[in-house]
Scaffold this motif. Structure first.
Motif, PDB file in Angstrom:
ATOM      1  N   MET A   1      -4.268  -0.088  -9.041  1.00 28.28           N
ATOM      2  CA  MET A   1      -3.146  -0.688  -8.323  1.00 28.28           C
ATOM      3  C   MET A   1      -2.495  -1.757  -9.193  1.00 28.28           C
ATOM      4  O   MET A   1      -3.184  -2.556  -9.819  1.00 28.28           O
ATOM      5  N   SER A   2      -1.203  -1.762  -9.244  1.00 32.58           N
ATOM      6  CA  SER A   2      -0.480  -2.760 -10.011  1.00 32.58           C
ATOM      7  C   SER A   2      -0.566  -4.101  -9.302  1.00 32.58           C
ATOM      8  O   SER A   2      -0.153  -4.243  -8.159  1.00 32.58           O
ATOM      9  N   SER A   3      -1.138  -5.106  -9.975  1.00 30.76           N
ATOM     10  CA  SER A   3      -1.266  -6.418  -9.345  1.00 30.76           C
ATOM     11  C   SER A   3       0.105  -7.021  -9.062  1.00 30.76           C
ATOM     12  O   SER A   3       0.288  -7.729  -8.068  1.00 30.76           O
ATOM     13  N   LEU A  41       5.541   1.994  -0.575  1.00 32.38           N
ATOM     14  CA  LEU A  41       4.761   0.949   0.074  1.00 32.38           C
ATOM     15  C   LEU A  41       3.485   1.523   0.686  1.00 32.38           C
ATOM     16  O   LEU A  41       2.409   0.936   0.572  1.00 32.38           O
ATOM     17  N   TYR A  42       3.616   2.689   1.328  1.00 31.15           N
ATOM     18  CA  TYR A  42       2.446   3.315   1.936  1.00 31.15           C
ATOM     19  C   TYR A  42       1.405   3.714   0.896  1.00 31.15           C
ATOM     20  O   TYR A  42       0.220   3.861   1.212  1.00 31.15           O
ATOM     21  N   HIS A  43       1.845   3.877  -0.326  1.00 31.66           N
ATOM     22  CA  HIS A  43       0.902   4.211  -1.401  1.00 31.66           C
ATOM     23  C   HIS A  43      -0.091   3.055  -1.604  1.00 31.66           C
ATOM     24  O   HIS A  43      -1.249   3.280  -1.955  1.00 31.66           O
ATOM     25  N   TYR A  44       0.373   1.830  -1.373  1.00 34.20           N
ATOM     26  CA  TYR A  44      -0.482   0.661  -1.567  1.00 34.20           C
ATOM     27  C   TYR A  44      -1.171   0.219  -0.285  1.00 34.20           C
ATOM     28  O   TYR A  44      -2.327  -0.198  -0.305  1.00 34.20           O
ATOM     29  N   TYR A  45      -0.448   0.286   0.821  1.00 29.07           N
ATOM     30  CA  TYR A  45      -1.009  -0.135   2.099  1.00 29.07           C
ATOM     31  C   TYR A  45      -0.634   0.903   3.159  1.00 29.07           C
ATOM     32  O   TYR A  45       0.539   1.187   3.365  1.00 29.07           O
ATOM     33  N   LYS A  48       0.825  -1.690   8.639  1.00 29.53           N
ATOM     34  CA  LYS A  48       1.085  -3.116   8.815  1.00 29.53           C
ATOM     35  C   LYS A  48      -0.208  -3.895   9.037  1.00 29.53           C
ATOM     36  O   LYS A  48      -0.339  -5.040   8.608  1.00 29.53           O
ATOM     37  N   GLN A  49      -1.176  -3.283   9.729  1.00 38.66           N
ATOM     38  CA  GLN A  49      -2.436  -3.966   9.993  1.00 38.66           C
ATOM     39  C   GLN A  49      -3.181  -4.271   8.694  1.00 38.66           C
ATOM     40  O   GLN A  49      -3.741  -5.366   8.525  1.00 38.66           O
ATOM     41  N   GLU A  50      -3.162  -3.332   7.760  1.00 41.99           N
ATOM     42  CA  GLU A  50      -3.824  -3.553   6.471  1.00 41.99           C
ATOM     43  C   GLU A  50      -3.142  -4.663   5.675  1.00 41.99           C
ATOM     44  O   GLU A  50      -3.796  -5.441   4.973  1.00 41.99           O
TER      45      GLU A  50
END
Length: 201
Positions: A1-3, A41-45, A48-50
């Motif tokens: 994951m890209s910081s 965005l969904y690729h990382y999270y 919304k809860q996460e």
């Protein structure tokens, strides 16, 4: 994951939650504000809860780290330890209001398993404050007959700084710290054996 990407998403979501509240913010709002597509965005999270959990965990990690650093220089004296915790808390709440407010207020939006982990960390922190006050009572430097009420009062007033403090106001952070340290020592009914020295920063 890209910081870098992760930090962008977290910071954007934090701003949205702080301004609009968790319930009124959508994943689409966060994606739009961060300049990302929904799929990216969904690729990382995954949701919304996460994101909320990540934001709260980050805020708690930073706050507890600041407390640990402050206590490391406070020695074994309960009054010095209380001063260190008050200073660390007031500074963090004043300097990081969004991180503080979301951590304190949006825990109500966590799902049960995430809420349980949050409450376990808070319980540990509460016990730390309570242990310091009890140690002061045992050593005779704190004389409050109501230690639990004193603990709640000190924590509540320090946490509330995130809600009202403004850096462009008349009161600087150093002055605020001095005022709250004095109030905290008054609340626990501190009876000094000598001079309490604040730990070096």
């Amino acid at each position: 994951m890209s910081s870098t990407t992760q930090k962008l998403i977290i910071e954007t979501a934090r701003q949205e939650f702080a301004e609009r509240g968790y319930g009124a913010t959508s994943i689409r709002d966060i994606a739009r504000r961060s300049g990302m597509s929904l799929s990216a965005l969904y690729h990382y999270y995954p949701g919304k809860q996460e994101l909320l959990r990540a934001i709260i965990d980050e805020g708690m990690d930073e706050y507890f780290h600041s407390c640990e650093e402050a206590l490391a220089g406070a020695g074994d004296d309960p009054a010095g330890q209380l001063v260190a915790l008050v200073e660390a808390t007031v500074r963090f709440r004043a300097e990081h209001p969004s991180k503080s407010s979301i951590t304190i207020t949006e825990q109500r939006s966590l799902e049960p398993e995430h809420l349980a982990a949050y409450e376990a960390r808070i319980a540990g922190a509460t016990q730390q404050w309570a242990g310091i006050i009890q140690a002061g009572l045992d050593e005779g430097v704190f004389t409050t007959p109501h230690p639990e009420d004193a603990r709640r009062a000190v924590i509540a007033m320090c946490n509330a700084v995130a809600q009202w403090y403004r850096p462009d106001g008349e009161l600087g952070v150093d002055d605020l710290v001095e005022r709250y340290v004095s109030l905290a020592l008054t609340i626990v009914e501190y009876r000094p054996r000598g001079v309490v020295r604040r730990p070096a920063r």
